[in-house]
Design an enzyme around this catalytic site. Structure first.
Site, short mmCIF file in Angstrom:
data_model
loop_
_atom_site.label_atom_id
_atom_site.label_comp_id
_atom_site.label_asym_id
_atom_site.label_seq_id
_atom_site.Cartn_x
_atom_site.Cartn_y
_atom_site.Cartn_z
CG ASP A 9 -4.10 99.00 98.50
OD1 ASP A 9 -4.39 98.89 97.26
OD2 ASP A 9 -4.55 98.59 99.69
CE LYS A 87 -6.41 96.30 97.85
NZ LYS A 87 -6.65 96.95 99.50
CB CYS A 128 -3.39 95.69 101.31
SG CYS A 128 -4.83 95.93 101.91
C1 VGL Z 1 -4.73 98.53 104.38
C2 VGL Z 1 -5.27 98.63 106.43
C3 VGL Z 1 -6.47 98.92 106.32
C4 VGL Z 1 -3.45 98.26 103.35
C5 VGL Z 1 -5.71 98.77 103.97
O1 VGL Z 1 -3.45 98.57 102.23
O2 VGL Z 1 -2.60 97.48 103.89
N1 VGL Z 1 -4.35 98.23 105.66
N2 VGL Z 1 -7.00 98.85 104.77
#
Ligand code: VGL
Ligand code: ZN
Length: 193
Positions: A9, A87, A128
């Site tokens: 991410d 995801k 994540c």
């Molecule tokens: C994430 C909060 C909400 C992450 C993703 O990538 O850690 N954190 N969505």
């Protein structure tokens, strides 16, 4: 057996100026670009939400599919990715872990490539990255986390360090980018969990 780098991410919304920023998220990009040289299998996950999802009851709207916020950081060396796993695409769950990808089965992908060691980097430490590390261990991969290639949301003081403590307790080995040989693998004397 093989090792893979899994980049979680590294997207605009998790970087300074984004909707759900890690205060120092930009800093991981240089480190990640550098460590990619140590790996021949490189995969990335992408938070990829629909406009309406239960996930946004907990979080500000972020990483909505096909928006600028969901794009990878522009300095990230995306050309080196062998595969991208999306995801959080369903409206009924969070999809924190890269192992919850809905376009492809990550475990199957890694097993097909004879991967037994997974090295994890990216954003965010507390969510994540943490969930991905847990799932990697659960699925039987030797799991390493490259600490200087990870940043956190840091909502409360201590959250970032706590996340690493949890990962280690679960069985992950925490390393730094300098522990990796440029040719791949760990330098001598790095102890494994
Ligand atoms: C994430 C909060 C909400 C992450 C993703 O990538 O850690 N954190 N969505
Ligand atoms: Zn999300």
């Amino acid at each position: 057996m093989n090792r893979a780098l899994l980049i979680v991410d590294v997207q605009n919304d998790f970087c300074p100026g984004g909707a759900l920023p890690t205060p120092k998220g930009d800093g991981v990009v240089t480190v990640i670009n550098k460590i990619m040289k140590s790996f021949s299998i490189i995969i990335a996950s992408r938070d990829w939400h629909p406009q309406v999802t239960v996930h946004f009851n907990k979080w500000p709207v972020h990483c909505v599919q096909n928006t600028k916020g969901a794009d990878f950081h522009e300095e990230l060396d995306k050309d080196k990715f062998d595969k991208i796993f999306v995801k959080g695409t369903r409206n009924i769950d969070d999809g924190y872990s890269a192992f919850e990808a809905t376009n492809l089965d990550l475990v199957e992908y890694l097993k097909n490539k004879n991967v037994d060691e997974v090295f994890i980097a990216g954003l965010t430490a507390e969510y994540c990255v943490l969930s991905t590390v847990f799932d990697s261990i659960k699925n039987g991969f030797k799991t390493f986390v490259i600490k200087d290639a990870v940043e956190g949301i840091r909502q409360n003081e201590g959250d970032f360090e706590d996340a690493f403590e949890e990962m280690e307790k679960a069985g992950a080995t925490i390393i730094n980018s300098e522990d990796l040989k440029p040719t791949g693998g760990l330098k001598e004397g790095i102890s494994r969990n």
